[in-house]
Design a protein around this motif. Structure first.
Motif, short mmCIF file in Angstrom:
data_model
loop_
_atom_site.label_atom_id
_atom_site.label_comp_id
_atom_site.label_asym_id
_atom_site.label_seq_id
_atom_site.Cartn_x
_atom_site.Cartn_y
_atom_site.Cartn_z
N MET A 1 -57.74 4.36 -11.93
CA MET A 1 -57.30 3.31 -12.83
C MET A 1 -55.78 3.26 -12.84
O MET A 1 -55.12 4.26 -12.57
CB MET A 1 -57.82 3.62 -14.24
N ARG A 2 -55.24 2.06 -13.15
CA ARG A 2 -53.80 1.93 -13.27
C ARG A 2 -53.46 0.90 -14.34
O ARG A 2 -54.26 0.01 -14.63
CB ARG A 2 -53.15 1.57 -11.94
N TRP A 3 -52.27 1.08 -14.90
CA TRP A 3 -51.74 0.17 -15.90
C TRP A 3 -50.36 -0.27 -15.45
O TRP A 3 -49.64 0.48 -14.79
CB TRP A 3 -51.59 0.86 -17.25
N VAL A 4 -49.95 -1.46 -15.84
CA VAL A 4 -48.60 -1.93 -15.56
C VAL A 4 -47.65 -1.01 -16.32
O VAL A 4 -47.89 -0.65 -17.47
CB VAL A 4 -48.42 -3.39 -16.01
N ALA A 5 -46.57 -0.60 -15.67
CA ALA A 5 -45.67 0.42 -16.23
C ALA A 5 -45.09 0.04 -17.59
O ALA A 5 -44.93 0.89 -18.43
CB ALA A 5 -44.55 0.72 -15.24
N GLY A 6 -44.80 -1.18 -17.84
CA GLY A 6 -44.20 -1.58 -19.11
C GLY A 6 -45.20 -1.97 -20.18
O GLY A 6 -44.83 -2.52 -21.21
N ALA A 7 -46.47 -1.67 -19.98
CA ALA A 7 -47.51 -2.11 -20.91
C ALA A 7 -47.45 -1.41 -22.26
O ALA A 7 -48.02 -1.88 -23.23
CB ALA A 7 -48.89 -1.92 -20.29
N GLY A 8 -46.79 -0.27 -22.33
CA GLY A 8 -46.74 0.48 -23.58
C GLY A 8 -47.84 1.53 -23.62
O GLY A 8 -48.66 1.65 -22.72
N ASP A 9 -47.86 2.29 -24.72
CA ASP A 9 -48.79 3.40 -24.79
C ASP A 9 -50.15 3.04 -25.38
O ASP A 9 -51.13 3.71 -25.11
CB ASP A 9 -48.18 4.58 -25.54
#
Length: 185
Positions: free
Chosen positions: A160-168
């Motif tokens: 899985m991955r999230w966009v880096a600036g998405a927040g916590d």
């Protein structure tokens, strides 16, 4: 009350046509709910790099050493500019917010260039700070993608991955759901 043969035939046709009409109406007018996860599920999952990386002291680091744990991976420049600082802060905040499940999650920061590691990175206790050795070029993926934060499962699969600036919050919600459902790690 007796039905004529014509009425019986129309009733049989209506019984078989009703599901087709209902499915068309549902397809046309009912919008499906979005998926519950905030991150992008990677299908098929790729394995994390088997190449040895280097810790700040020069000793070798392999992701296999963390096998059995969920691993949050972020990569950026060793100088750790503002965007990098937000990423590693997100990793720390997510792990702290997990409470009793925090021990199931490890954090790894990969410096993907030859810049010396910023002193700031040493303040993030419990996070492995590693770098790619000189001359080693990693393929695109979790260990060298500055635009995303990745999750590696306890078997070593990048899943899985999230966009880096998405927040916590998106990362935390997805990770809590995974840890609750998972019996491994």
């Amino acid at each position: 009350m007796r039905l004529s043969s014509r009425a019986k035939m129309l009733l049989v046709v209506a019984i078989f046509a009703l599901p087709v009409v209902a499915s068309f109406v549902a397809w046309r007018f009912v919008r499906p709910q979005p998926t519950a996860n905030h991150g992008e599920l990677l299908l098929p999952p790729a394995t994390i790099t088997p190449h040895p990386l280097a810790r700040a002291g020069g000793e070798a680091f392999r992701f296999e050493a963390l096998r059995g744990k969920w691993i949050l991976v972020a990569s950026d420049s060793g100088a750790c500019p503002q965007a990098c600082q937000r990423k590693v802060t997100t990793l720390r905040q997510v792990r702290l917010a997990l409470g009793r499940d925090a021990a199931r999650v490890a954090r790894v920061f990969v410096a993907d260039d030859l810049e010396p590691a910023a002193p700031l990175l040493a303040t993030f206790d419990g996070m492995e700070v590693v770098r790619t050795p000189r001359g080693l070029v990693l393929p695109p993926g979790a260990a060298n993608d500055r635009a995303h934060v990745y999750l590696v499962d306890p078997h070593g699969n990048v899943m899985m991955r999230w966009v880096a600036g998405a927040g916590d919050k998106p990362v935390l919600q997805d990770l809590k759901r995974l840890l609750k459902a998972s019996q491994i790690g």
